[in-house]
Design a protein around this motif. Structure first.
Motif, PDB file in Angstrom:
ATOM      1  N   GLY A 107      32.013  44.169  30.317  1.00 17.86           N
ATOM      2  CA  GLY A 107      32.931  44.896  31.173  1.00 17.86           C
ATOM      3  C   GLY A 107      34.383  44.634  30.829  1.00 17.86           C
ATOM      4  O   GLY A 107      34.724  44.169  29.746  1.00 17.86           O
ATOM      5  N   ARG A 108      35.257  44.916  31.807  1.00 10.00           N
ATOM      6  CA  ARG A 108      36.693  44.783  31.603  1.00 10.00           C
ATOM      7  C   ARG A 108      37.248  43.569  32.349  1.00 10.00           C
ATOM      8  O   ARG A 108      36.781  43.200  33.406  1.00 10.00           O
ATOM      9  CB  ARG A 108      37.400  46.050  32.099  1.00 10.00           C
ATOM     10  CG  ARG A 108      37.204  47.255  31.185  1.00 10.00           C
ATOM     11  CD  ARG A 108      37.688  48.529  31.839  1.00 10.00           C
ATOM     12  NE  ARG A 108      36.655  49.112  32.703  1.00 10.00           N
ATOM     13  CZ  ARG A 108      36.900  50.045  33.611  1.00 10.00           C
ATOM     14  NH1 ARG A 108      38.122  50.479  33.788  1.00 10.00           N
ATOM     15  NH2 ARG A 108      35.920  50.530  34.340  1.00 10.00           N
ATOM     16  N   ARG A 109      38.253  42.945  31.781  1.00  4.33           N
ATOM     17  CA  ARG A 109      38.922  41.781  32.347  1.00  4.33           C
ATOM     18  C   ARG A 109      37.931  40.672  32.717  1.00  4.33           C
ATOM     19  O   ARG A 109      37.900  40.200  33.858  1.00  4.33           O
ATOM     20  CB  ARG A 109      39.744  42.168  33.578  1.00  4.33           C
ATOM     21  CG  ARG A 109      40.912  43.085  33.304  1.00  4.33           C
ATOM     22  CD  ARG A 109      41.738  43.272  34.558  1.00  4.33           C
ATOM     23  NE  ARG A 109      42.351  42.024  34.970  1.00  4.33           N
ATOM     24  CZ  ARG A 109      42.891  41.822  36.187  1.00  4.33           C
ATOM     25  NH1 ARG A 109      42.848  42.779  37.094  1.00  4.33           N
ATOM     26  NH2 ARG A 109      43.430  40.658  36.480  1.00  4.33           N
ATOM     27  N   PRO A 110      37.129  40.216  31.770  1.00  2.00           N
ATOM     28  CA  PRO A 110      36.181  39.134  32.086  1.00  2.00           C
ATOM     29  C   PRO A 110      36.919  37.826  32.354  1.00  2.00           C
ATOM     30  O   PRO A 110      37.885  37.483  31.660  1.00  2.00           O
ATOM     31  CB  PRO A 110      35.318  39.042  30.823  1.00  2.00           C
ATOM     32  CG  PRO A 110      36.217  39.529  29.732  1.00  2.00           C
ATOM     33  CD  PRO A 110      37.054  40.614  30.349  1.00  2.00           C
ATOM     34  N   ARG A 111      36.462  37.118  33.376  1.00  2.00           N
ATOM     35  CA  ARG A 111      37.043  35.818  33.695  1.00  2.00           C
ATOM     36  C   ARG A 111      35.944  34.860  34.147  1.00  2.00           C
ATOM     37  O   ARG A 111      34.945  35.280  34.720  1.00  2.00           O
ATOM     38  CB  ARG A 111      38.105  35.957  34.792  1.00  2.00           C
ATOM     39  CG  ARG A 111      39.424  36.500  34.283  1.00  2.00           C
ATOM     40  CD  ARG A 111      40.444  36.679  35.378  1.00  2.00           C
ATOM     41  NE  ARG A 111      40.150  37.844  36.198  1.00  2.00           N
ATOM     42  CZ  ARG A 111      40.866  38.191  37.270  1.00  2.00           C
ATOM     43  NH1 ARG A 111      41.884  37.443  37.656  1.00  2.00           N
ATOM     44  NH2 ARG A 111      40.563  39.269  37.959  1.00  2.00           N
ATOM     45  N   PRO A 168      30.978  45.847  39.501  1.00  2.00           N
ATOM     46  CA  PRO A 168      31.340  44.719  38.641  1.00  2.00           C
ATOM     47  C   PRO A 168      30.142  44.271  37.806  1.00  2.00           C
ATOM     48  O   PRO A 168      29.072  44.891  37.848  1.00  2.00           O
ATOM     49  CB  PRO A 168      31.745  43.640  39.642  1.00  2.00           C
ATOM     50  CG  PRO A 168      30.829  43.901  40.805  1.00  2.00           C
ATOM     51  CD  PRO A 168      30.636  45.406  40.854  1.00  2.00           C
ATOM     52  N   SER A 209      33.228  40.208  35.478  1.00  2.00           N
ATOM     53  CA  SER A 209      34.098  41.333  35.123  1.00  2.00           C
ATOM     54  C   SER A 209      34.214  42.237  36.336  1.00  2.00           C
ATOM     55  O   SER A 209      33.196  42.649  36.905  1.00  2.00           O
ATOM     56  CB  SER A 209      33.519  42.122  33.949  1.00  2.00           C
ATOM     57  OG  SER A 209      33.468  41.326  32.780  1.00  2.00           O
ATOM     58  N   GLY A 239      32.261  46.574  35.396  1.00  4.19           N
ATOM     59  CA  GLY A 239      31.224  46.399  34.395  1.00  4.19           C
ATOM     60  C   GLY A 239      30.757  47.734  33.860  1.00  4.19           C
ATOM     61  O   GLY A 239      31.321  48.792  34.171  1.00  4.19           O
TER      62      GLY A 239
END
Length: 274
Positions: A204-208, A241, A258, A261
């Motif tokens: 996904g985007r902006r994984p943390r 997500p 993320s 997702g």
């Protein structure tokens, strides 16, 4: 459910409430507004009295799923917002669990009755083993996470959780919805502390990476029920997500999250440790 649904009752409360008003509905015992009138304000005493009646019906309906839901004598209170009589403290752990469970039961009863039955069977079994109210409320969320993970494919889970989140009060997204969602879980008592770190790569985007200290919902040392986090994120973003790479720590879990997702995605109800 037979007759008026929880969604219908919540819709009526929304019609009665206003953005700013002098009246609140509170518990005569605690002085605080319980689910489903927490945070609501009303323009006059008559409207607030109707809201109290509607809220009582809501809590009675929710008791179909959990007979242990506390009974509150709801009264109308006038006063400045934030006074002791109309405290807006964060919901207790049981109240928060009932909020999420009520929304999910509404969705399940309409389209996934087998899953609804599996949740109730598991929950009633847990109720025979403990009288601890907080433990029972957590067991309900854990049962829901397990049932969704077992009976529904990822796409069905995503649709179910999105619809459930849509029945809850919408939250205005800030610059960091992940942080907002984690703060909500901490305020409700589902965990003690959180830490968020950037991740170089992930789904996904902006994984943390998210560390949850003393995260209370638990299925086993290797399986983490992330349903509350996912529902909370959906309340802020309405975007599915993705949660992956669960790692058990000494006092909780470390997850790769993320905010957005790719559907269909695993890790919406339960994540298994790698």
């Amino acid at each position: 459910m037979v007759g008026r649904t929880l969604a219908d009752i919540r819709a009526r409360l929304s019609e009665l409430s206003v953005a700013v008003g002098p009246y609140r509905v509170v518990s005569a015992r605690t002085g605080t507004p319980p689910l489903p009138v927490s945070g609501m304000q009303f323009p006059d005493r008559e409207t607030a009295a109707e809201a109290a009646s509607v809220a009582t019906a809501y809590r009675s309906a929710l008791r179909r799923y959990d007979p242990r839901l506390p009974v509150h004598d709801l009264i109308v209170c006038e006063g400045a917002f934030g006074t002791s009589a109309v405290s807006t403290a964060s919901p207790s752990l049981p109240e928060y669990c009932h909020t999420i469970a009520g929304a999910l039961f509404e969705v399940l009863s309409g389209r996934h009755r087998a899953v609804e039955r599996a949740v109730m069977d598991s929950y009633l079994s847990a109720a025979e083993e403990t009288e601890n109210r907080e433990r029972l409320c957590l067991a309900m969320l854990e049962s829901m996470a397990t049932a969704l993970d077992t009976h529904l494919d990822p796409a069905e889970q995503a649709d179910t959780l999105l619809d459930a989140a849509g029945q809850l009060p919408k939250k205005s997204p800030g610059p960091d919805p992940l942080r907002d969602a984690l703060d909500a879980l901490e305020s409700a008592g589902l965990l003690d502390e959180t830490a968020v770190e950037p991740a170089a790569d992930g789904p996904g985007r902006r994984p943390r990476y998210v560390t949850l200290t003393n995260y209370r919902p638990s299925l086993s040392p290797s399986r983490c029920p992330v349903l509350p986090l996912v529902v909370e994120l959906l309340r802020w973003t309405s975007v599915t997500p993705q949660v992956a790479e669960a790692e058990r720590t000494d006092d909780g879990w470390r997850l790769l999250v993320s905010v957005a997702g790719d559907r269909p995605a695993d890790g919406l109800s339960v994540v298994t440790a790698v």
